[in-house]
Design a protein around this motif. Structure first.
Motif, short mmCIF file in Angstrom:
data_model
loop_
_atom_site.label_atom_id
_atom_site.label_comp_id
_atom_site.label_asym_id
_atom_site.label_seq_id
_atom_site.Cartn_x
_atom_site.Cartn_y
_atom_site.Cartn_z
N TYR A 248 0.89 -1.12 -0.06
CA TYR A 248 0.06 -0.08 -0.01
C TYR A 248 0.90 1.25 0.15
O TYR A 248 0.49 2.39 -0.42
N ILE A 249 2.11 1.10 0.43
CA ILE A 249 2.93 2.59 0.41
C ILE A 249 3.25 2.80 -0.86
O ILE A 249 3.43 4.02 -1.05
N PHE A 250 3.58 1.85 -1.78
CA PHE A 250 3.96 2.14 -3.38
C PHE A 250 2.94 2.23 -3.97
O PHE A 250 3.03 2.75 -5.10
N MET A 251 2.22 1.17 -3.96
CA MET A 251 1.20 0.80 -5.15
C MET A 251 1.98 0.54 -6.29
O MET A 251 2.89 0.89 -6.48
N ASP A 252 1.70 -0.46 -7.39
CA ASP A 252 2.21 -0.82 -8.35
C ASP A 252 1.26 -0.99 -9.57
O ASP A 252 -0.04 -1.05 -9.28
#
Lengths: 373, 373
Positions: A248-252
């Motif tokens: 969730y911190i980065f999403m991709d």
């Protein structure tokens, strides 16, 4: 010294980055951290983010400062690399650790953190962990891992879990810390309802095991699991006490392809990219950029053009070192590419370039990079 | 200190390796190095091995000691990492380098090696390289890169190559060092004859460009190219003066799938593996080992079981950290897996474990790991 360090604080310094560069949009990242902290708090779950996603102390420290009660790691080497993260009180190794030298190293980590928890899924594994803890004079919390149906790790079903829990509770150097069940196979299912059903099926065994153990006077302190793809659904099931989400911190690109909330894209934004540079422009249809298999994970979807080229421009791999961007761009132009699968992409890079707009504000080392052993 | 360093010299120490571990069979590797050195010598070609395969000074030094006349690297960061390899006289950067900061760093490398050569494929790129060399007071050999038909880098065709060669010959700080053409698209073609035809087609433009330049009084000092998949065929064409092969030192599942000699498997043996350990064994059909997407490149074929399990046992990825081996093995058992695509697999690992049988004899750092910028 990293070649990009001289650019820190230079307005617009992004244009001069040595590329390919793994870059983090600090504002979006900050919102993602705060959003998940608030969402888990609202649902009564503790948050123990998985650090296998980022392997980075600077990020782990920010998650802990936002209220996370501890961290997950996948491997012994990651535990060693992140053990002295500021604010870390509890560290969970989510895969069983086998082998005398790895177990001795784990016991070393136990002496460096207030609380070390380790997944176990066999009597033999638990006994070896017990022996290592006893030999080092430390106590390690054993978390019984339940197979969610993937058959990757974990014991099969509630009764096996309860039996192993009772066994570890009696082993010297160990204490029974709880149950783990991570429905990895559910995370990327496109249909929101089906995804929730798969996650619920996986957690049903955990709920039964917990009930058996409560009835036997050995209530599991923790019920840990869950991921970015299922957190909203799992929060509503009332089984888990803590959530292990990481991405969730980065999403991709991979997580962007599934809706994380019923009827919506979900509350998280894409924060992690590779900035690549055009190094050859001799063709009519595309230009060549300096990022290929050594800059992006290739187990999932392709990287997605997210800036520096017209919307919808496609990316294609051109080997280990290069990619094609189907757009007319000049030599030297920067193209921003959203990372396809964040965890193994971060694992390719030694540092994360932290950007505020086009200004590099910091460079964070990825201390756990390559620490798969 | 690397956790496996204590095992160096311990007989049978392989059994205690922290895993997953990238391991090199020293005897096979040594034979591969010697075989290619002898083969190129016999065919009148110089050997300039591509170090993007291994990124490792210890390996580069052994290639040079066996007679290689220099090294190739793909990126500026690799050039910096390998510049002080013992015995290195000539270093070729095989991709165009664009961007002021990268060019300034290249000029810094030029001051550290007797001879630095850099691929160029545009007038603008050559002028920027010239400016960087002049600013640093160094001379860099420009190698004109010819597009073999991939359209990744290179100028299109012989006349464009000859024109760019004449241009760079007149630029301050540069000298015209020769022509490059690497038929990357031919390397893995299964049919030996077709592979040779594709390689020959690619080199035809180089031969024409060289003839044009000789007629114009600017003979190219070097004609560089070729790879592990085509070296035997290219040696017979009489175009190249030197060969850039890289993968021959390791071999991998991808190159093992093609015959490297007419009617035969070729003279090189598999030397590079990942040793992984069984960490979960709760299923009837397979066991789980501690190596997944973070231990192997995933752009090519799958890793291949090469030891520790019955011949023919299959491997399957089980996510970032794990794999399945379809065999009945006990917890803690070591499984040897041949690497699928060697270059990007090496790029995942900080060190190479050097084995003589089951004894760890050295640990070599991969100095260029992650130096894609």
């Amino acid at each position: 010294m990293h070649p990009n360090r001289a650019l820190i604080g230079v307005p617009g310094g992004r244009a001069d980055l040595a590329t390919p560069a793994l870059v983090l949009d600090l504002a979006v990242f900050g919102r993602n951290v705060a959003t998940m902290a608030a969402a888990t708090r609202a649902s009564g779950l503790a948050l123990r983010p998985h650090a296998k996603t980022h392997k980075c102390k600077a990020i782990a420290a920010r998650q802990l400062a936002a209220g996370a009660i501890g961290l997950c790691v996948a491997k012994t080497g990651e535990a060693e690399a992140l053990a002295d993260t500021p604010g870390l009180r509890s560290l969970l190794v989510t895969s069983p650790v086998i082998g005398a030298s790895a177990l001795a190293r784990l016991a070393g980590v136990a002496a460096r953190v207030p609380e070390l928890l380790v997944a176990v899924d066999s009597d033999a594994g638990a006994r070896a962990l017990s022996a290592a803890a006893s030999a080092a004079g430390v106590r390690i919390g054993a978390v019984v891992d339940i197979d969610p149906g993937i058959h990757r790790t974990g014991v099969p079903g509630a009764e096996a879990a309860a039996a192993l829990a009772k066994s570890v509770a009696n082993l010297p150097g160990l204490w029974f810390a709880g149950l783990q069940c991570y429905a990895g196979h559910a995370q990327h299912i496109e249909d929101y309802a089906v995804r929730g059903e798969i996650a619920a099926m996986a957690l049903a065994d955990m709920a039964t095991a917990a009930a058996l153990l409560r009835a036997d006077g050995l209530p599991p302190p923790l019920l840990t699991g869950g991921g970015t793809g299922t957190f909203a659904q799992e929060a509503g099931l009332g089984v888990l006490t803590e959530l292990q989400a990481g991405s969730y911190i980065f999403m991709d690109v991979e997580y962007d392809a599934v809706a994380l909330e019923a009827g919506g894209a979900g509350p998280f934004g894409a924060a992690l990219f590779v900035d690549a540079r055009v190094i050859s422009a001799n063709c009519a249809d595309f230009v060549t950029v300096d990022a290929g298999y050594k800059a992006f994970a290739t187990d999932g979807p392709k990287p997605k053009v997210a800036g520096g080229a017209p919307a919808g421009s496609e990316f294609a791999f051109m080997g280990d070192e290069h990619g094609a961007v189907f757009a007319a761009l000049p030599l030297g132009a920067l193209v921003r590419l959203q990372v396809p699968h964040c965890d193994p992409t971060v694992n390719l890079h030694d540092v994360i370039h932290v950007l505020d707009g086009d200004t590099l504000v910091d460079i964070w080392p990825v201390e756990g990079r390559g620490r798969s052993a």
